[in-house]
Structure formats: C-alpha cells, structure tokens
Write a protein that holds these residues in place. Structure first.
Motif, PDB file in Angstrom:
ATOM      1  N   LEU A   1      39.549  40.188  42.012  1.00 19.65           N
ATOM      2  CA  LEU A   1      40.394  40.339  43.195  1.00 19.65           C
ATOM      3  C   LEU A   1      41.390  39.189  43.292  1.00 19.65           C
ATOM      4  O   LEU A   1      42.552  39.394  43.639  1.00 19.65           O
ATOM      5  CB  LEU A   1      39.541  40.358  44.469  1.00 19.65           C
ATOM      6  N   ALA A   2      40.921  37.978  42.996  1.00 18.42           N
ATOM      7  CA  ALA A   2      41.800  36.803  43.079  1.00 18.42           C
ATOM      8  C   ALA A   2      42.970  36.913  42.111  1.00 18.42           C
ATOM      9  O   ALA A   2      44.087  36.500  42.438  1.00 18.42           O
ATOM     10  CB  ALA A   2      41.011  35.523  42.821  1.00 18.42           C
ATOM     11  N   LEU A   3      42.729  37.465  40.949  1.00 16.05           N
ATOM     12  CA  LEU A   3      43.829  37.630  39.989  1.00 16.05           C
ATOM     13  C   LEU A   3      44.912  38.542  40.568  1.00 16.05           C
ATOM     14  O   LEU A   3      46.091  38.368  40.279  1.00 16.05           O
ATOM     15  CB  LEU A   3      43.319  38.187  38.665  1.00 16.05           C
ATOM     16  N   GLU A   4      44.511  39.499  41.393  1.00 14.79           N
ATOM     17  CA  GLU A   4      45.458  40.451  41.972  1.00 14.79           C
ATOM     18  C   GLU A   4      46.064  39.968  43.291  1.00 14.79           C
ATOM     19  O   GLU A   4      47.226  40.249  43.571  1.00 14.79           O
ATOM     20  CB  GLU A   4      44.736  41.784  42.237  1.00 14.79           C
ATOM     21  N   GLN A   5      45.281  39.265  44.114  1.00 11.62           N
ATOM     22  CA  GLN A   5      45.689  39.024  45.496  1.00 11.62           C
ATOM     23  C   GLN A   5      45.998  37.564  45.834  1.00 11.62           C
ATOM     24  O   GLN A   5      46.527  37.290  46.912  1.00 11.62           O
ATOM     25  CB  GLN A   5      44.593  39.544  46.443  1.00 11.62           C
TER      26      GLN A   5
END
Length: 183
Positions: A58-62
């Motif tokens: 998720l961190a890679l995306e958001q």
C-alpha cells in the motif's frame, strides 16, 4: 463527520474483536511451554510478515515521500525473505501459513487504505513502529526459551537483530514526521 464516527466505530469493533480473539485463544490454549509455544510463534511471525508485505505494498502506491516508499520496499524484501525462511519450518510443525492477518493488523491495513499522501506516510510509520515493537517482543520471547524447536529458535535469533533495526528506523522516521519543519 459521519466518516469519523464510522471510523471510530470500526476501530472499537476491531479492538473488541481483537480482545475477544485474544481471550478465546488464551482460553483455548493452556499455558504454553515447550512445543506448545512453537506453533503459535510460527503463526505470529507469519502473520507479521503478511502484515508487513501488505501494508508496505500500500505504501508503494499511496505514500507521498520517496523515503517512505524506499522503506516500504525494504520491508517487502525483508519480510518476503523471512516468509521464505519460515514456511518450511512452519510446515515441519504442521502450521499452515496464514492467509489472513490478525484482527489488529487487518484494522491497521483498513485504516491505511483510507489515507493518501502525507497523512498516509504518518500513519504508515506509526503502524510500522507498533508492528515492529510487537515483533521484537515475540521474537525476544522465542529466543529466551519459550520456543523449543531449535530451527525455529535459530530463525528467531537470526532475525531478531534485523527486526530491532527496522523498529529503530521506523521510530526515527515516525519521529521526524511529528517534528515541525524549520525554515
């Protein structure tokens, strides 16, 4: 305002669910010693890996910060490696790798899914501190005699310093996010 009330309601439900799951697990399992502690530790470690990989994807995306994205990629790489180490050990113990995180981990991921940018960055790092502190506790307990399977003890011993390093990094990054910017 309705979103905040709904989120608070969800948080309370998750915490109650987590507390009930913990109580049920504690009641279902007598005081663990020896081999009895091996399977729960393996499951806890595997669920920790699942949380780290899921939340970091998720961190890679958001995430807004490249530093957060770099940390997230490091978490994915590290926890994919520990999953690969743990899976055959768990298999020897008859533990099937989990397909779901524990209720608190599910709550933290659900919380992260609602955020973007700097708000995501801050929450992600707070959750990283929480998750790594819990992992340090579990791995420390495993290395201090709670776990009897020597391969599992070796796994915990080998990975504890890495988890401690991740905790320190997460604490430092979370601390930097709460400090006001200087001009």
């Amino acid at each position: 305002m309705q979103k905040i009330v709904a989120l608070l309601g969800f948080m309370m439900l998750a915490m109650v669910s987590f507390a009930q799951d913990t109580t049920q697990t504690t009641q279902a399992m007598p005081a663990t010693s020896g081999m009895d502690a091996d399977s729960p530790f393996a499951m806890t470690a595997a669920q920790g890996d699942l949380f780290e990989i899921t939340s970091s994807q998720l961190a890679l995306e958001q995430a807004e910060s490249q530093e957060i994205k770099d940390f997230a990629q490091m978490m994915i790489d590290a926890h994919t490696a520990t999953t690969e180490q743990l899976t055959p050990i768990a298999g020897e113990l008859g533990v099937t790798p989990p397909t779901e995180m524990n209720p608190m981990q599910q709550f933290m991921v659900a919380h992260l899914q609602t955020l973007q940018g700097a708000n995501f960055d801050s929450a992600y790092m707070r959750h990283q501190v929480t998750a790594h502190a819990a992992a340090v506790d579990a791995f420390t307990t495993a290395t201090m005699g709670a776990v009897q399977n020597q391969t599992l003890v070796d796994f915990a011993t080998q990975n504890l310093p890495i988890i401690q390093e991740h905790l320190t990094m997460a604490q430092e990054m979370a601390g930097m996010m709460t400090q006001p910017a200087t001009q």
